[in-house]
Design an enzyme around this catalytic site. Structure first.
Site, mmCIF file in Angstrom:
data_model
loop_
_atom_site.group_PDB
_atom_site.id
_atom_site.type_symbol
_atom_site.label_atom_id
_atom_site.label_comp_id
_atom_site.label_asym_id
_atom_site.label_seq_id
_atom_site.Cartn_x
_atom_site.Cartn_y
_atom_site.Cartn_z
ATOM 1 N N HIS A 138 58.047 30.526 28.745
ATOM 2 C CA HIS A 138 59.046 31.575 28.546
ATOM 3 C C HIS A 138 58.974 32.079 27.107
ATOM 4 O O HIS A 138 58.986 31.278 26.183
ATOM 5 C CB HIS A 138 60.468 31.016 28.704
ATOM 6 N N ASN A 164 54.895 25.518 44.059
ATOM 7 C CA ASN A 164 54.463 24.206 44.568
ATOM 8 C C ASN A 164 55.225 23.960 45.857
ATOM 9 O O ASN A 164 56.279 24.559 46.083
ATOM 10 C CB ASN A 164 54.810 23.100 43.551
ATOM 11 N N HIS A 217 55.341 20.554 35.654
ATOM 12 C CA HIS A 217 55.597 21.909 35.149
ATOM 13 C C HIS A 217 54.267 22.644 34.922
ATOM 14 O O HIS A 217 54.185 23.852 35.145
ATOM 15 C CB HIS A 217 56.416 21.828 33.854
ATOM 16 N N TYR A 243 70.218 23.860 32.799
ATOM 17 C CA TYR A 243 69.704 22.527 32.452
ATOM 18 C C TYR A 243 69.373 22.378 30.967
ATOM 19 O O TYR A 243 69.171 21.270 30.486
ATOM 20 C CB TYR A 243 68.490 22.134 33.314
ATOM 21 N N GLU A 244 69.308 23.510 30.250
ATOM 22 C CA GLU A 244 69.062 23.398 28.816
ATOM 23 C C GLU A 244 70.319 22.931 28.081
ATOM 24 O O GLU A 244 70.271 22.650 26.889
ATOM 25 C CB GLU A 244 68.621 24.754 28.253
ATOM 26 N N HIS A 287 68.775 28.680 30.904
ATOM 27 C CA HIS A 287 68.977 27.796 32.058
ATOM 28 C C HIS A 287 70.164 26.881 31.814
ATOM 29 O O HIS A 287 70.399 26.430 30.697
ATOM 30 C CB HIS A 287 67.738 26.927 32.298
ATOM 31 N N ALA A 330 60.371 30.860 39.380
ATOM 32 C CA ALA A 330 59.397 29.938 39.968
ATOM 33 C C ALA A 330 60.213 28.982 40.827
ATOM 34 O O ALA A 330 61.282 28.542 40.415
ATOM 35 C CB ALA A 330 58.676 29.173 38.869
ATOM 36 N N MET A 347 65.897 26.233 39.887
ATOM 37 C CA MET A 347 66.914 25.842 38.905
ATOM 38 C C MET A 347 67.544 27.038 38.200
ATOM 39 O O MET A 347 68.028 26.903 37.072
ATOM 40 C CB MET A 347 66.266 24.915 37.862
ATOM 41 N N SER A 348 67.524 28.179 38.852
ATOM 42 C CA SER A 348 68.051 29.375 38.163
ATOM 43 C C SER A 348 68.555 30.388 39.182
ATOM 44 O O SER A 348 68.866 30.041 40.319
ATOM 45 C CB SER A 348 66.942 30.000 37.314
ATOM 46 N N SER A 394 59.662 31.741 34.938
ATOM 47 C CA SER A 394 58.570 30.939 34.355
ATOM 48 C C SER A 394 57.204 31.454 34.772
ATOM 49 O O SER A 394 56.925 31.591 35.960
ATOM 50 C CB SER A 394 58.649 29.486 34.846
HETATM 51 N N1 HPA Z 1 62.038 22.394 42.437
HETATM 52 C C1 HPA Z 1 62.891 23.012 41.625
HETATM 53 N N2 HPA Z 1 62.539 23.979 40.797
HETATM 54 C C2 HPA Z 1 61.256 24.359 40.789
HETATM 55 C C3 HPA Z 1 60.303 23.752 41.625
HETATM 56 C C4 HPA Z 1 60.715 22.710 42.496
HETATM 57 O O1 HPA Z 1 59.937 22.122 43.261
HETATM 58 N N3 HPA Z 1 59.111 24.379 41.374
HETATM 59 C C5 HPA Z 1 59.358 25.311 40.427
HETATM 60 N N4 HPA Z 1 60.647 25.318 40.080
#
Ligand code: HPA
Length: 271
Positions: A60, A234, A246, A84-85, A82, A112, A210-211, A30
């Site tokens: 993306h 973050n 996001h 989660y998609e 992903h 990310a 998440m990847s 991302s």
């Molecule tokens: N958690 C999970 N996935 C992420 C985060 C997070 O804080 N930041 C960017 N992708």
């Protein structure tokens, strides 16, 4: 399907680029896709590739990009699939198998991530030294393709110490600060709760995302070298005092992207 996809891609590559065998495969996370805008000799939209599907996450693009970078033939995923998609895990890792079939020897997986280690700051780059699969699914479940890898593959050094060191030294020569640590993958798409982030820290994670982990498992299984680089976008929930979004993730990736591109380009040259 794997054969059909590979044959399709090889045909397009041959037509447009002649003899071009990619030796490095990169998955751009991302907000980190710009490398494939800067270097693009050929782009094939996922929607044209049999077995691929469009990735719908903002930040993306959805294309497979071929380019020569630092004298190396590279294939880049500008956007990944992903879990989660709602994609089956097999779909998430399918491009990694395709990369293997195309001739890729080393994959660079980028993402990310949220910083769990309190010493990390937004837009830090973290070299992944190991991972924790907390997705409750393993992409190797099911019949084993013995041609590609063993049934019970060793995962003691998914991210080889030599390559971690190479990336560390490369960054240091460029004057780019890096962090190092363990990446824990959860399915998402909700961000973690503070309690989940405390758990992640207790079990040894430095970052959450998440990847990447499914792709790393398959790449290692298939005998490829794996490099992982997270952009800490973050501080994870609870470590951060503000709610996560996001947009903030993409913003932090934007701040890091020039450093990220410089590092990846140089790493490619050193492979
Ligand atoms: N958690 C999970 N996935 C992420 C985060 C997070 O804080 N930041 C960017 N992708």
């Amino acid at each position: 399907m794997l054969k059909e996809t590979t044959t399709f891609i090889e045909k397009v590559v041959k037509e447009k680029l002649g003899d071009f065998v990619p030796e490095i495969g990169i998955v751009l996370g991302s907000g980190l896709g710009e490398l494939a805008d800067e270097y693009c000799d050929l782009a094939i939209p996922y929607c044209e590739i049999p077995g691929f599907e469009a990735s719908h996450v903002s930040g993306h693009k959805s294309r497979l990009v071929f380019a020569k970078i630092n004298d190396k033939n590279v294939v880049m995923m500008q956007g990944r699939f992903h879990y989660y998609e709602g994609h089956p895990i097999q779909k998430v890792v399918f491009p990694i198998k395709v990369m293997k079939k195309l001739g890729v020897k080393t994959v660079i997986l980028t993402n990310a991530a949220g910083g769990v280690n309190p010493a990390f700051n937004p837009s830090d780059l973290m070299i992944i030294t190991d991972h924790i699969n907390h997705m409750n699914v393993n992409p190797l479940i099911g019949p084993n393709d013995d041609e590609m890898g063993k049934r019970f593959p060793d995962m003691s050094e998914v991210y080889s110490p030599e390559l971690v060191e190479m990336v560390r030294k490369t960054a240091s020569k460029l004057g780019i600060d890096t962090q190092e640590g363990v990446y824990m993958a959860l399915t998402g798409p909700s961000y973690e709760t503070p309690a989940e982030v405390r758990m992640a820290r207790i079990v040894g994670a430095d970052a959450v995302g998440m990847s990447t982990v499914p792709e790393a498992i398959v790449a290692k299984w298939a005998g490829m070298n794996v490099i992982g680089i997270s952009c800490i976008c973050n501080s994870a929930a609870g470590v951060s005092t503000v709610a996560l979004s996001h947009d903030d993730v993409i913003h932090a990736a934007n701040i890091a992207k020039d450093r990220f591109k410089t590092l990846v380009k140089e790493v490619i040259g050193n492979l």
